[in-house]
Design an enzyme around this catalytic site. Sequence first.
Site, PDB file in Angstrom:
ATOM      1  CB  CYS A  66      -0.957  -0.024   1.200  1.00 22.20           C
ATOM      2  SG  CYS A  66      -0.116   0.038   2.793  1.00 22.20           S
ATOM      3  NE  ARG A  67       0.970   8.435   1.422  1.00 19.48           N
ATOM      4  CZ  ARG A  67       1.282   8.856   2.640  1.00 19.48           C
ATOM      5  NH1 ARG A  67       0.897   8.187   3.708  1.00 19.48           N
ATOM      6  NH2 ARG A  67       1.976   9.962   2.792  1.00 19.48           N
TER       7      ARG A  67
END
Length: 109
Positions: A66-67
């Site tokens: 993800c981020r």
Amino acid sequence: MQMPVKSITVEELKKKMDGKEDFQLIDVREKNEKDIADIGGELIPMATIAVNTNKIDKDKTVVVYCRSGRRSASVINELQEKYGFTNLYNLTGGILAWADTIDSSIKKY
């Protein structure tokens, strides 16, 4: 009992990509985030993971990102606990670490 989440560094992931290893790369961010910064993972947003478990390979290494690594860790927890996955690896630091360490052209947000 909760299984620990296994992790992989951005350097290890880059090595797998460069070596053309057979693994699956899954991005659990939202589509608008993938539009900003993309390292080629298959998009299965976190909110849809439970209805898309059939898209996740059980027979080879699967790297989830993800981020920053938080959402992907929580997705891995759910997949291990509810669906019995044992082949999942969280990308430590997520796409931010990739931008810092591997490819500075990746946009940080």
